[in-house]
Design a protein around this motif. Sequence first.
Motif, PDB file in Angstrom:
ATOM      1  N   HIS A  81      59.117  63.691  20.087  1.00 37.37           N
ATOM      2  CA  HIS A  81      58.276  64.798  20.990  1.00 37.37           C
ATOM      3  C   HIS A  81      58.133  66.227  20.423  1.00 37.37           C
ATOM      4  CE1 HIS A  81      62.280  66.169  22.095  1.00 37.37           C
ATOM      5  NE2 HIS A  81      61.465  66.927  23.078  1.00 37.37           N
ATOM      6  N   ILE A 126      66.703  62.579  23.284  1.00 38.07           N
ATOM      7  CA  ILE A 126      66.654  61.365  24.204  1.00 38.07           C
ATOM      8  C   ILE A 126      67.514  60.338  24.148  1.00 38.07           C
ATOM      9  CG2 ILE A 126      64.389  62.271  24.884  1.00 38.07           C
ATOM     10  CD1 ILE A 126      63.358  59.682  23.543  1.00 38.07           C
ATOM     11  N   GLY A 127      67.742  59.341  25.166  1.00 36.90           N
ATOM     12  CA  GLY A 127      68.320  58.338  24.978  1.00 36.90           C
ATOM     13  C   GLY A 127      67.230  57.137  24.851  1.00 36.90           C
ATOM     14  N   GLY A 128      67.458  55.978  24.890  1.00 32.58           N
ATOM     15  CA  GLY A 128      66.361  55.043  24.671  1.00 32.58           C
ATOM     16  C   GLY A 128      66.919  53.646  25.234  1.00 32.58           C
ATOM     17  N   GLY A 129      65.863  52.827  25.766  1.00 34.54           N
ATOM     18  CA  GLY A 129      66.462  51.464  26.262  1.00 34.54           C
ATOM     19  C   GLY A 129      66.680  51.657  27.700  1.00 34.54           C
ATOM     20  N   ILE A 130      65.880  51.004  28.569  1.00 39.22           N
ATOM     21  CA  ILE A 130      66.066  50.980  29.801  1.00 39.22           C
ATOM     22  C   ILE A 130      66.516  49.491  30.507  1.00 39.22           C
ATOM     23  CG2 ILE A 130      65.122  53.170  30.454  1.00 39.22           C
ATOM     24  CD1 ILE A 130      62.493  51.489  30.814  1.00 39.22           C
ATOM     25  N   LYS A 131      66.228  48.346  29.904  1.00 37.12           N
ATOM     26  CA  LYS A 131      66.223  47.235  30.250  1.00 37.12           C
ATOM     27  C   LYS A 131      67.622  46.804  31.184  1.00 37.12           C
ATOM     28  CE  LYS A 131      62.722  45.132  27.931  1.00 37.12           C
ATOM     29  NZ  LYS A 131      62.311  43.551  27.925  1.00 37.12           N
ATOM     30  N   ARG A 154      65.672  51.012  41.137  1.00 33.91           N
ATOM     31  CA  ARG A 154      66.213  50.220  40.618  1.00 33.91           C
ATOM     32  C   ARG A 154      67.167  48.989  41.314  1.00 33.91           C
ATOM     33  NH1 ARG A 154      65.079  51.172  35.400  1.00 33.91           N
ATOM     34  NH2 ARG A 154      66.651  49.886  34.440  1.00 33.91           N
ATOM     35  N   TYR A 198      68.846  44.558  35.014  1.00 35.73           N
ATOM     36  CA  TYR A 198      68.063  45.457  35.878  1.00 35.73           C
ATOM     37  C   TYR A 198      66.693  45.787  35.727  1.00 35.73           C
ATOM     38  CZ  TYR A 198      73.211  46.635  36.788  1.00 35.73           C
ATOM     39  OH  TYR A 198      74.459  46.523  37.008  1.00 35.73           O
ATOM     40  N   ARG A 200      57.665  45.230  35.652  1.00 35.39           N
ATOM     41  CA  ARG A 200      59.193  45.541  35.283  1.00 35.39           C
ATOM     42  C   ARG A 200      59.899  44.267  35.096  1.00 35.39           C
ATOM     43  NH1 ARG A 200      58.526  51.019  34.131  1.00 35.39           N
ATOM     44  NH2 ARG A 200      60.748  50.892  33.693  1.00 35.39           N
ATOM     45  N   LEU A 237      60.981  62.571  27.199  1.00 34.72           N
ATOM     46  CA  LEU A 237      60.767  61.176  27.937  1.00 34.72           C
ATOM     47  C   LEU A 237      59.460  61.296  28.647  1.00 34.72           C
ATOM     48  CD1 LEU A 237      64.197  60.246  29.309  1.00 34.72           C
ATOM     49  CD2 LEU A 237      62.866  58.890  27.816  1.00 34.72           C
ATOM     50  N   GLY A 286      58.076  58.910  26.222  1.00 28.87           N
ATOM     51  CA  GLY A 286      58.785  57.629  26.651  1.00 28.87           C
ATOM     52  C   GLY A 286      59.876  57.336  25.690  1.00 28.87           C
ATOM     53  N   THR A 287      60.516  56.192  25.866  1.00 32.00           N
ATOM     54  CA  THR A 287      61.572  55.793  24.979  1.00 32.00           C
ATOM     55  C   THR A 287      61.097  55.555  23.628  1.00 32.00           C
ATOM     56  OG1 THR A 287      61.399  53.548  25.658  1.00 32.00           O
ATOM     57  CG2 THR A 287      63.016  54.569  26.659  1.00 32.00           C
ATOM     58  N   CYS A 310      58.597  58.293  32.443  1.00 31.07           N
ATOM     59  CA  CYS A 310      58.695  58.052  31.104  1.00 31.07           C
ATOM     60  C   CYS A 310      57.911  56.614  30.772  1.00 31.07           C
ATOM     61  CB  CYS A 310      60.361  57.555  30.876  1.00 31.07           C
ATOM     62  SG  CYS A 310      60.839  55.752  31.064  1.00 31.07           S
ATOM     63  N   GLU A 318      58.111  49.612  25.485  1.00 30.65           N
ATOM     64  CA  GLU A 318      59.283  50.585  25.229  1.00 30.65           C
ATOM     65  C   GLU A 318      60.019  50.455  23.927  1.00 30.65           C
ATOM     66  OE1 GLU A 318      60.080  52.324  27.757  1.00 30.65           O
ATOM     67  OE2 GLU A 318      59.286  51.479  29.437  1.00 30.65           O
ATOM     68  N   ASP A 342      62.410  37.675  27.910  1.00 29.15           N
ATOM     69  CA  ASP A 342      63.015  39.059  27.660  1.00 29.15           C
ATOM     70  C   ASP A 342      62.370  39.394  26.124  1.00 29.15           C
ATOM     71  OD1 ASP A 342      64.419  41.296  27.005  1.00 29.15           O
ATOM     72  OD2 ASP A 342      65.908  39.932  26.158  1.00 29.15           O
ATOM     73  N   HIS A 357      72.930  47.261  24.921  1.00 30.02           N
ATOM     74  CA  HIS A 357      73.252  48.164  24.448  1.00 30.02           C
ATOM     75  C   HIS A 357      73.224  49.226  26.043  1.00 30.02           C
ATOM     76  CE1 HIS A 357      69.024  47.760  25.854  1.00 30.02           C
ATOM     77  NE2 HIS A 357      68.732  49.265  25.878  1.00 30.02           N
ATOM     78  N   GLN A 358      73.707  48.298  26.959  1.00 34.24           N
ATOM     79  CA  GLN A 358      74.132  48.828  28.405  1.00 34.24           C
ATOM     80  C   GLN A 358      75.283  48.775  28.814  1.00 34.24           C
ATOM     81  OE1 GLN A 358      71.607  50.540  29.123  1.00 34.24           O
ATOM     82  NE2 GLN A 358      69.653  49.657  29.142  1.00 34.24           N
ATOM     83  N   ARG A 413      69.154  54.373  33.458  1.00 31.30           N
ATOM     84  CA  ARG A 413      69.975  54.964  32.460  1.00 31.30           C
ATOM     85  C   ARG A 413      69.246  56.253  31.675  1.00 31.30           C
ATOM     86  NH1 ARG A 413      73.271  52.240  33.175  1.00 31.30           N
ATOM     87  NH2 ARG A 413      73.894  50.452  31.916  1.00 31.30           N
ATOM     88  N   MET A 414      67.997  56.489  31.701  1.00 30.78           N
ATOM     89  CA  MET A 414      67.642  57.671  31.324  1.00 30.78           C
ATOM     90  C   MET A 414      68.092  58.973  31.920  1.00 30.78           C
ATOM     91  SD  MET A 414      65.705  56.748  28.970  1.00 30.78           S
ATOM     92  CE  MET A 414      66.628  55.442  28.755  1.00 30.78           C
ATOM     93  N   GLU A 445      71.441  59.426  32.038  1.00 29.60           N
ATOM     94  CA  GLU A 445      72.755  59.552  31.568  1.00 29.60           C
ATOM     95  C   GLU A 445      73.011  60.979  31.131  1.00 29.60           C
ATOM     96  OE1 GLU A 445      73.289  56.618  28.258  1.00 29.60           O
ATOM     97  OE2 GLU A 445      71.589  57.239  27.292  1.00 29.60           O
TER      98      GLU A 445
END
Lengths: 98, 621
Positions: free
Chosen positions: A11, A93-98, B79, B96, B184, B240, B244-245, B297, B317, B349, B455-456, B499-500, B502
């Motif tokens: 950004h 930023i972070g990344g990855g929301i699934k 969520r 999620y 989603r 974001l 966005g991601t 985002c 994403e 997925d 990654h979660q 998670r955004m 965090e």
Amino acid sequence: MGKVKVKLFAHLRQAAGTNEIAIEIGEKSSIKDVLEMTIKTFGPDFEKNLKDTSTGEFAPFLIMIGRKEISSVKGDLSTIVMDGDEISLLDPIGGGIK
Amino acid sequence: MFEYGGYAGKFLRLNLTDKKATTLPLTKEMARMLIGGNGFAVKILYDELKAGIDPLGPENKVVFANGPIQGTIIPTAGRNVVASKSPATGGFFDSYGGGCFGPELKYAGYDGIIVEGQAKEPTYVTVNDDDIEFKDASHLWGKMTFETQEILRKEIGDPKIQITCIGPGGEKLVKFAAVIWGARAAGRGGVGAVLGSKKLKAISVRGSQDVNVPDIDAFEKYLTELYGKIISNPGTGQALPKLGTPGVTTVQNQLGILGTNNWQTEVFDKAEKISGDVMRKNMVVRDRGCFACPIRCTKMSYVRDGPYAGTFDEGPEYETIFAFGSMCGIPSLEAIAKADLLSDEYGIDTISAGAVTAFAMECYKEGILSKDDVDGIDMTFGNDSALIEMIHKIGKREGIGDLMAEGTDRAAIKIGKGAEKFSSAIKGLEMAGHSPRGMKGFGIGVATGTRGGSHQDARPTGERIGKSPTDRFTTEGKPAYAIGTQHTTTMQDAMCVCRMTEGIYGLWEISVEHLNTINIVTGMNLSLEELALCAERIVNLERAFNCREGMNRESDVLSIRFMTEPIPEGPSKGMYYPSGELEKLKDEYYEIRGWDKKTGVPTKQKFEELGLNQEAKDFYK
Ligand code: SF4
């Protein structure tokens, strides 16, 4: 005297309207000086992309001088830059929301 | 009314075998010990499932769960979790999604839904507060997810209902089938296949009840503070909302940690073509947010010309750009958007779909899969039409898609010929778009995490933005750091916040922010120590679930490539996770965790410290 190339990512490109910029440096310019000069060039709207507007502190992000990585919040921002250095400003930023 | 604010006080149980709906009360103890989300889900599944059951058999269950904040306007409170014994990993899995389903479920009066049994015919269930109906879904079976939602919305006659459903991917038991609501996805771990095995096509929810907080003035004051923090933070207030991601794509590439061509390298020479800023310029037509989210985002994309013209997609994403883009060597955001849209429609997925395609591409390149094996498709890296064909084939389980629908580990076993070394799966789940070998703390966290290639559980963020105690190249202190990230993700998942946030809540410690949000909504008045114990308790309960299924120290590894092949080029050149290094860090990790170093099971003492005495009996006589 010399110049460094500042490459912008994510950004920051949108905020600056460009992907990179050349910044004039003095004999003992530090990476912090380069950050502040970049902010001065692009103005306050750009600043809020790097600093928290409530505290005025830099957000955490990585700065690369060539391939060397320095943290905006933990690294040594007094590191001196050299003529011809390529400096990359990455993104908080972070990344990855699934 | 339930003793604490935020909670509804009960779960809805849907038994598909006898088409019966009952309720299960939420206890005060459960709320204080496990908060919500993954905590509720793992407790219910641990107590109600027998070890060794078939994830796709009638004995498995699916838990949809909320945390206390769903239904309030705490930022990102849209969520909810969908959890089950995973057909991909064989362990506990929590996935999620954002949107509005969780809040609506709370308004209907439930902290969650437990789905059990198996219907004989396709079924959908309508939930309207206490009025529950099981209905025939034969006319919906085979339909894509968006069409399913459209038909149901018309049929039920209420445009405001929230619908969660599966697509053909879930019906056909694709091991990485997703559960979709709106656009989603609770994407990972194959939770959609578990619903498919139960012949449950959809659940619609509509509620009319309030969510209460103990002190509305204190709540509003706190809310203003929290919004202020989000807006002033460059990550959540600028980065974001702007890109966005997808903004992270070029950052990863610049650091040399962008998985490319099935992780053969981590530098993609065409990364600029799939960057967040190019996407914004060429494709994004609108920003969108989940329920109660000021960050917004989500980017809505429209492809104007070329072979994918007319594609209108929510996203893609970053993870999807990684999976369909750099992983498959495809430098086209338009093709990625098309593949994303199709995946949502089939209900599969995107991360695993991209990873299996990249795996097939490498097998093809190495001659392990012939052109005949892949139904005549030119599976060369970079071929976007091959990707699109593959998504259709996986979604329908047709030809090569039937094999790839099993996921890379199981497909590799069937293929043989050394294909397993091209599988990026960890504990059976294909690795998401963050490098376990390029970030040492993240790597040990992924190896020891509940979900495997996700990654979660552990998080890459701290090391990637230079905030972690030591840099990403250093192993020293990383087990403790990884545990910290696992606890914060666990707490965020118990609260069901995105998670955004965090960076606001804290990257590797349970913080006053977590505590304030929970206490202000619930009035439970927990201490920080009690809350930290909740996170640890949930992680250990997940671990106990997995150990009861037979996972152990040997399961805590990375995929072969990450442990044997150094990154060949770029700023992270030479980095990998040799097994000796990993084993040493595991010793330290288990020591800190209080897990037995030989077996990887939490010690009796650890179970008891966390109040998990009953669970301890499953492992210690
Ligand atoms: S940050 Fe994005 S994904 Fe998270 S709640 Fe907000 S809009 Fe949804």
